[in-house]
Design a protein around this motif. Structure first.
Motif, mmCIF file in Angstrom:
data_model
loop_
_atom_site.group_PDB
_atom_site.id
_atom_site.type_symbol
_atom_site.label_atom_id
_atom_site.label_comp_id
_atom_site.label_asym_id
_atom_site.label_seq_id
_atom_site.Cartn_x
_atom_site.Cartn_y
_atom_site.Cartn_z
ATOM 1 N N ILE B 335 0.833 -1.248 0.159
ATOM 2 C CA ILE B 335 -0.008 0.018 -0.019
ATOM 3 C C ILE B 335 0.945 1.336 0.108
ATOM 4 O O ILE B 335 1.599 1.552 0.967
ATOM 5 C CB ILE B 335 -0.765 -0.034 1.261
ATOM 6 N N TRP B 336 0.716 2.120 -1.024
ATOM 7 C CA TRP B 336 1.384 3.364 -1.354
ATOM 8 C C TRP B 336 1.089 4.103 -0.196
ATOM 9 O O TRP B 336 0.269 5.379 -0.629
ATOM 10 C CB TRP B 336 1.761 3.669 -2.840
ATOM 11 N N VAL B 337 1.558 4.345 1.027
ATOM 12 C CA VAL B 337 1.157 5.223 2.006
ATOM 13 C C VAL B 337 1.550 6.694 1.983
ATOM 14 O O VAL B 337 0.897 7.474 2.546
ATOM 15 C CB VAL B 337 1.226 4.802 3.495
ATOM 16 N N CYS B 338 2.562 6.688 1.161
ATOM 17 C CA CYS B 338 3.222 7.704 1.166
ATOM 18 C C CYS B 338 3.716 8.224 -0.472
ATOM 19 O O CYS B 338 4.300 7.364 -1.109
ATOM 20 C CB CYS B 338 4.598 8.055 2.063
ATOM 21 N N ARG B 339 3.521 9.483 -0.948
ATOM 22 C CA ARG B 339 3.737 9.619 -2.406
ATOM 23 C C ARG B 339 4.454 11.006 -2.385
ATOM 24 O O ARG B 339 3.629 11.759 -1.857
ATOM 25 C CB ARG B 339 2.681 9.364 -3.319
ATOM 26 N N GLY B 340 5.403 11.097 -3.169
ATOM 27 C CA GLY B 340 5.791 12.531 -3.161
ATOM 28 C C GLY B 340 6.144 13.287 -1.563
ATOM 29 O O GLY B 340 5.909 14.375 -1.643
#
Lengths: 390, 390
Positions: B335-340
């Motif tokens: 799960i991509w909990v942080c992007r950028g």
């Protein structure tokens, strides 16, 4: 008396609803002058919270008239929107302060912002901005202690200090109980003085002070995104100390607050001074002290009242410091359990039942020394940090 | 089948009384040849145990006929007397092996010595040397599993591996459950092969293998004084693999054992792979992975089933790796909990209830990648390590 001990400062601490439970969570410190000097030191973490980025810009100009601080949210890793929130907080504070008093004429660039709490979540601006207005109404010459309470997170008690000079004073408040590590213990700290001192002098004194105090606290090896230490000068005493006098007072204030941070570290049962002596230079002494302070096996041994000098030596061995492994001596609470890299006095003589522990490491490689302050690694630390955000 | 899977090796594991409770604590591995090639990699800790200093000398010659290992005492930080104990152990083993078989003609310089256990205490030689003689009497072609059991300390199970080549085999055993950190997880490991391979080829294969396996385990950030990985060749298969073939097999064996170390780490409830991708170079990827692996706040959050990506980002921010804080993505168990550098997918989607955790960090700074394996920081870790020596 905290940040309002010196003349020329007012402060407040109020509840804005950022924390659940109704505790105070917004603090305001206003410098009524006549001067408005400032210096700051900040986290060296490359992931910096929005308020750190903002306040670094503001401090660069050498003038700050107000500091607004909030607990209940770090505003870190919140992207451009988070930075905009910080900017709006500074603008709102400046406008509301200007409206509150005809003497004050502030722009956003006169306002430093500090935040502390959970990383990665936006601040509830609909609560924060009304809280700032409440704080402005509550500003008082004796508001320092309330401000110190409002910046607490997992701290169990507020941290304040007062150091008296000859006709001038340094006051301060700090928060910090976890993520306490280099190159500055994780913390917010506001120091104030009524000495006459321009930004350059403030900067020199503050850097000299933090280098040997906050920078040498390494409670859990974890560096924060929000560390900020500010030093404000009002000049209200009319007295101009020289650099040595100011540095000595600011160092004493930082030392006092740093010791309070270590004393209140999350879940700690021990307060540990790692004194490295006989080092070839100060950098070596700091590296060795930090390596021991960060070693989880040393820290758990201390929690277990175990004078495990073998783990201390193993930690020293991971450094690049100059030393001969067969020449290192280690004392725990005054008992030299290791001499020349091997067992010496009986470890059963070491009394570790108290809260204070002193580990003395003699590298026999020179004349330099440094002390690093740390804590043990306890069940309570694991509990507190495994349950913090959930 | 452990170290006796390849032809040409015998082994034994016996109880000499070094451990209380009667568990086996002395292991012996004998190479019956025809070759006696060896390569070794060792702890990079500057505080090295006596057996490490001894075995580094022995391995330099490229020939080893026997390895004697003991648990129940590390013989580290024991001064010149401790080194003399190691030397006496090698001499005694060589003499007793020579007496036991007319085919064998060994000197002390043919015998590698490994020790593991508590640091800072002398070994009870009056128990160890008779134990060596018992082990010699017990040497067997199927003795590998017993040897693997005898080197255990806080391990809850023995670690063995077998990798088959085309007509030749690599076998191995390892111990290690704590002090698992770089530049090599704390451990003893003996690998054997019946391939025809001289010391230079063995050394190249072993260094390539450990660099991407044991060197990338960082369970608790603590580097030991005793780490030793040996690779012995008997040549008994008569088959000579090329460097790529041997390296692949030795790497597979090391990978298998490294995973077993992480799976059995002291008190751990999670087995964590930190996959760093998009790095400018491999060193950056390793530095970032290690920084996250060592961060106590990340480790306690994982223990609490908390996908606290803010702490992960804060740990990344302490490195010197090339990256833009506003461009980093973090996924926890997919799960991509942080992007950028800011919140993305809902953290409540992350399932951390299982034992296996994968943290994927995309630095968006290049094409290099590396994986570091670590564990969480649990109550059981604190308990086990605060009670170990007392």
């Amino acid at each position: 008396m905290s940040v309002t001990a010196p003349r020329g400062f007012r402060a407040a601490g109020v509840a804005a609803g950022l924390k659940s439970g109704g505790a105070t969570d917004v603090a305001l410190v206003v410098n009524d002058g006549p001067d408005a000097g400032v210096a700051g030191v900040f986290t060296t973490n490359r992931v910096r919270a929005a308020p750190v980025r903002w306040t670094q810009q503001v401090v660069r100009g050498g003038v700050v008239r107000a500091v607004v601080l909030n607990s209940g949210g770090a505003n870190a890793c919140t992207g451009p929107a988070g930075f905009q929130d910080t900017h709006a907080t500074a603008e709102h504070t400046a406008a509301a302060l200007t409206a509150s008093s005809p003497r004050l004429r502030l722009g956003a660039g006169d306002v430093a912002v500090c935040s502390t709490g959970l990383i990665g979540e936006r601040l509830p601006m609909d609560k924060l901005l009304p809280g700032v207005r409440t704080a402005i109404r509550g500003l008082a010459r004796d508001g320092g202690p309330a401000a110190a309470v409002a910046i607490m997170t997992t701290d169990t008690r507020p941290k304040t200090t007062v150091v008296r000079g000859a006709g001038w004073t340094v006051g301060g408040m700090a928060k910090g109980a976890g993520m306490l590590a280099p190159g500055m213990a994780t913390m917010l700290c506001v120091l104030t003085t009524d000495a006459v001192a321009g930004p350059e002098l403030l900067d020199a004194a503050l850097r000299a002070a933090t280098r040997v105090t906050f920078d040498r606290v390494d409670s859990d090896g974890c560096m924060s995104t929000n560390d900020t230490v500010l030093l404000l000068s009002s000049g209200a005493s009319g007295v101009e100390p020289d650099e040595a006098e100011l540095t000595a007072a600011v160092t004493a204030a930082c030392h006092d607050l740093a010791q309070q941070l270590v004393a209140d570290a999350e879940g700690a049962t021990k307060q540990v001074a790692i004194e490295v002596v006989g080092a070839a230079d100060e950098d070596d002494a700091v590296e060795v002290g930090r390596s021991v302070a960060r070693n989880n096996l040393v820290k758990t041994a201390l929690f277990g009242n175990d004078p495990n000098w073998g783990r201390i030596l193993a930690a020293v061995g991971t450094t690049t410091a100059a030393f001969d492994p067969d020449a290192v001596d280690v004392a725990v609470n005054g008992i030299w359990v290791c001499r020349g890299g091997a067992a010496a006095e009986d470890r059963s003589k070491v009394d570790l039942t108290g809260r204070d522990v002193t580990i003395r490491i003699d590298l026999h490689a020179g004349a330099a020394a440094a002390t690093i302050w740390t804590n043990d690694l306890s069940h309570a630390y694991v509990h507190e940090n495994s349950a913090y955000s959930t």
